[in-house]
Design a protein around this motif. Structure first.
Motif, mmCIF file in Angstrom:
data_model
loop_
_atom_site.group_PDB
_atom_site.id
_atom_site.type_symbol
_atom_site.label_atom_id
_atom_site.label_comp_id
_atom_site.label_asym_id
_atom_site.label_seq_id
_atom_site.Cartn_x
_atom_site.Cartn_y
_atom_site.Cartn_z
ATOM 1 N N GLN A 32 24.979 28.039 -30.343
ATOM 2 C CA GLN A 32 25.645 28.093 -31.639
ATOM 3 C C GLN A 32 25.890 29.544 -32.025
ATOM 4 O O GLN A 32 24.971 30.350 -32.072
ATOM 5 C CB GLN A 32 24.798 27.414 -32.702
ATOM 6 N N PRO A 33 27.158 29.898 -32.296
ATOM 7 C CA PRO A 33 27.467 31.282 -32.633
ATOM 8 C C PRO A 33 26.929 31.657 -34.015
ATOM 9 O O PRO A 33 26.837 30.816 -34.914
ATOM 10 C CB PRO A 33 28.989 31.331 -32.623
ATOM 11 N N MET A 34 26.566 32.899 -34.158
ATOM 12 C CA MET A 34 26.071 33.396 -35.438
ATOM 13 C C MET A 34 27.280 33.754 -36.300
ATOM 14 O O MET A 34 28.178 34.449 -35.836
ATOM 15 C CB MET A 34 25.209 34.637 -35.207
ATOM 16 N N GLU A 35 27.305 33.259 -37.522
ATOM 17 C CA GLU A 35 28.413 33.560 -38.416
ATOM 18 C C GLU A 35 28.148 34.889 -39.107
ATOM 19 O O GLU A 35 27.103 35.091 -39.724
ATOM 20 C CB GLU A 35 28.587 32.448 -39.452
ATOM 21 N N MET A 36 29.102 35.788 -38.976
ATOM 22 C CA MET A 36 28.977 37.114 -39.563
ATOM 23 C C MET A 36 30.023 37.273 -40.664
ATOM 24 O O MET A 36 31.141 36.781 -40.544
ATOM 25 C CB MET A 36 29.191 38.196 -38.495
ATOM 26 N N LEU A 37 29.621 37.942 -41.738
ATOM 27 C CA LEU A 37 30.499 38.140 -42.887
ATOM 28 C C LEU A 37 30.651 39.625 -43.189
ATOM 29 O O LEU A 37 29.701 40.391 -43.033
ATOM 30 C CB LEU A 37 29.918 37.458 -44.123
ATOM 31 N N THR A 38 31.829 39.999 -43.668
ATOM 32 C CA THR A 38 31.997 41.358 -44.184
ATOM 33 C C THR A 38 31.301 41.420 -45.544
ATOM 34 O O THR A 38 30.905 40.387 -46.104
ATOM 35 C CB THR A 38 33.489 41.702 -44.362
ATOM 36 N N ILE A 39 31.187 42.608 -46.080
ATOM 37 C CA ILE A 39 30.550 42.757 -47.389
ATOM 38 C C ILE A 39 31.325 41.979 -48.451
ATOM 39 O O ILE A 39 30.740 41.269 -49.271
ATOM 40 C CB ILE A 39 30.403 44.245 -47.760
ATOM 41 N N LYS A 40 32.642 42.061 -48.398
ATOM 42 C CA LYS A 40 33.467 41.341 -49.369
ATOM 43 C C LYS A 40 33.297 39.833 -49.211
ATOM 44 O O LYS A 40 33.205 39.093 -50.197
ATOM 45 C CB LYS A 40 34.936 41.728 -49.216
#
Length: 91
Positions: A32-40
């Protein structure tokens, strides 16, 4: 003696079968891929969270993140799971 060997072989086969059947479930969890988010994106995912607060969490090492690119010009990507886990634990 021959029966004893056959019992041992059967036990080994049973253990190998269990091992092989358990493997796909473990691989699925790891795959399962790790979901990454930008600061915004972090501020959009959590109402009331400011960019300043997200940056402080990153600098304090309270959330897992990576920096793409080199130096301070690189974009910061925060693990969504890490952010949510931290906020749920802090509440």
């Amino acid at each position: 003696m021959k029966r004893n060997k056959q019992e041992i072989i059967d036990q080994i086969l049973d253990l190998l079968t269990e091992l092989v059947e358990d493997e796909p479930a473990e691989k699925q969890e790891k795959a399962q891929p790790m979901e990454m988010l930008t600061i915004k994106e972090c501020t959009e995912a959590v109402k009331g969270l400011s960019e300043h607060t997200v940056r402080k969490l990153v600098t304090q090492g309270k959330v897992h993140y990576i920096r793409t690119g080199e130096g301070k010009c690189g974009k910061i990507l925060i693990s969504k799971k890490s952010l949510l886990d931290y906020l749920n634990g802090a509440a």
